[in-house]
Design a protein around this motif. Structure first.
Motif, short mmCIF file in Angstrom:
data_model
loop_
_atom_site.label_atom_id
_atom_site.label_comp_id
_atom_site.label_asym_id
_atom_site.label_seq_id
_atom_site.Cartn_x
_atom_site.Cartn_y
_atom_site.Cartn_z
N ARG A 104 0.83 -1.21 0.00
CA ARG A 104 0.00 0.00 0.00
C ARG A 104 0.86 1.26 0.00
NH1 ARG A 104 -3.54 -1.58 5.08
NH2 ARG A 104 -4.18 0.60 4.99
N GLY A 105 2.18 1.08 -0.15
CA GLY A 105 3.06 2.23 -0.28
C GLY A 105 3.66 2.74 1.01
N GLU B 32 22.83 -12.25 15.43
CA GLU B 32 22.08 -13.04 14.45
C GLU B 32 20.89 -12.25 13.91
OE1 GLU B 32 19.46 -17.18 14.16
OE2 GLU B 32 20.33 -16.55 16.07
N VAL B 33 20.70 -12.31 12.61
CA VAL B 33 19.62 -11.60 11.94
C VAL B 33 18.55 -12.60 11.52
CG1 VAL B 33 19.03 -10.31 9.84
CG2 VAL B 33 21.05 -9.66 11.17
N LYS B 34 17.30 -12.30 11.84
CA LYS B 34 16.18 -13.15 11.45
C LYS B 34 15.79 -12.89 9.99
CE LYS B 34 15.97 -14.42 15.78
NZ LYS B 34 16.50 -15.72 16.22
N SER B 35 15.07 -13.82 9.40
CA SER B 35 14.78 -13.75 7.97
C SER B 35 13.57 -12.89 7.61
CB SER B 35 14.54 -15.17 7.43
OG SER B 35 13.38 -15.75 8.03
N GLY B 36 12.82 -12.41 8.62
CA GLY B 36 11.58 -11.70 8.35
C GLY B 36 11.71 -10.50 7.43
N ALA B 37 12.74 -9.69 7.63
CA ALA B 37 12.89 -8.46 6.84
C ALA B 37 13.04 -8.79 5.36
CB ALA B 37 14.10 -7.67 7.33
N ALA B 38 13.92 -9.75 5.04
CA ALA B 38 14.13 -10.13 3.65
C ALA B 38 12.88 -10.76 3.05
CB ALA B 38 15.32 -11.09 3.54
N ARG B 39 12.17 -11.56 3.83
CA ARG B 39 10.95 -12.22 3.34
C ARG B 39 9.86 -11.22 3.05
NH1 ARG B 39 10.10 -15.99 8.17
NH2 ARG B 39 8.06 -16.32 7.22
N ILE B 40 9.71 -10.22 3.93
CA ILE B 40 8.68 -9.20 3.71
C ILE B 40 8.97 -8.42 2.44
CG2 ILE B 40 7.72 -7.04 4.61
CD1 ILE B 40 8.24 -8.23 7.45
N ALA B 41 10.22 -7.96 2.29
CA ALA B 41 10.58 -7.18 1.11
C ALA B 41 10.40 -7.98 -0.17
CB ALA B 41 12.03 -6.70 1.24
N ALA B 42 10.79 -9.25 -0.13
CA ALA B 42 10.67 -10.09 -1.33
C ALA B 42 9.21 -10.29 -1.71
CB ALA B 42 11.35 -11.44 -1.09
N GLU B 43 8.37 -10.62 -0.73
CA GLU B 43 6.96 -10.88 -1.03
C GLU B 43 6.22 -9.64 -1.49
OE1 GLU B 43 3.02 -12.92 1.05
OE2 GLU B 43 5.02 -13.24 1.91
N ALA B 44 6.58 -8.49 -0.90
CA ALA B 44 5.92 -7.24 -1.27
C ALA B 44 6.50 -6.62 -2.54
CB ALA B 44 6.00 -6.24 -0.12
N GLY B 45 7.70 -7.08 -2.93
CA GLY B 45 8.35 -6.52 -4.11
C GLY B 45 8.84 -5.10 -3.89
#
Length: 250
Positions: A108-109, A128-141
């Protein structure tokens, strides 16, 4: 989203910082888009990070919707404030819902802020860095933008009470955007870790106050903070104690 409380809260914070004579060195703010969604992934070294991580975005006339633990939203005073600023509650027992909400915000911007280390780093290094940030960015494009802070731990962090020292220098660095695809979340998370570590080194190198012997400085740079290994042990002990308290309560 309508923001009735966010602007006055930002203005109040800026006034407080000015009255205390705090100095800010911010670099890379141009990497934050003036429009469209994005994920800001920041290191986490103190309780004031939720306020300070949003400062680079404010330079671009944007606000950040932070992901924060659900317990903070249950507070009778803080909860309504957080909800009025459209932050995102994270229920650790239902993490998928929080990730879906963050993806929706990005689509939604909105700019979503996340601390991928999950908890404060007592070593003031990148743990240690969790994967959530990368997963959110990837799924949202949307782009994934690393951010590092240094100096915010001197305001308030684990094991240290609130302090508002005059003339406090604070460094904030924004790195070049990453563009995760989701094809290899583990590798993209490792890349985020490396980007944060390199950016933090740059932020600390430009910090004006001497580090030698300071409790707020990493051990490898002459400070007396716990090493990464010592901090990991402290985190484990804290988790065990928390689990014991919960078991006793149940």
């Amino acid at each position: 989203m309508r923001d009735l409380t966010y602007p006055p809260i930002i203005a109040t914070a800026k006034t407080l910082f000015k009255l205390r004579g705090w100095s800010f060195r911010m670099t890379g703010t141009e990497h934050i888009p003036r429009e469209g969604g994005a994920v800001l992934a920041s290191n986490h070294i103190g309780f004031a990070d939720f306020v300070l991580t949003g400062f680079p975005a404010a330079k671009q006339h944007r606000v950040v919707r932070f992901m924060a633990k659900k317990e903070a939203f249950d507070h009778p005073v803080g909860g309504p404030v957080l909800r009025s600023m459209h932050h995102i509650p994270v229920d650790r027992s239902a993490g998928a819902e929080s990730l879906e909400a963050a993806v929706d915000y990005c689509r939604r911007g909105e700019i979503v802020g996340i601390f991928p280390e999950a908890t404060i780093s007592q070593s003031f290094e990148i743990k240690e860095v969790k994967s959530g940030a990368a997963r959110i960015a990837a799924e949202a494009g949307v782009p994934l933008i690393p951010v590092t802070l240094f100096g915010t731990q001197r305001i308030m962090t684990k094991g240290h009470k609130l302090a508002l020292p005059r003339g406090l220098p604070i460094g904030i660095s924004v790195g070049e955007p990453m563009h995760p695809t989701g094809e290899d979340p583990a590798a993209e998370t490792a890349q985020l870790h490396d980007a944060l570590a390199a950016l933090l080194d740059e932020t600390i190198a430009a910090y004006p106050d001497p580090l030698e012997g300071q409790w707020w400085a990493p051990a490898r740079l002459g400070g007396t903070a716990p090493t990464l290994e010592e901090a990991a042990r402290l985190d484990a002990e804290e988790r065990a104690a928390r689990a014991a308290r919960k078991a006793q309560k149940d």
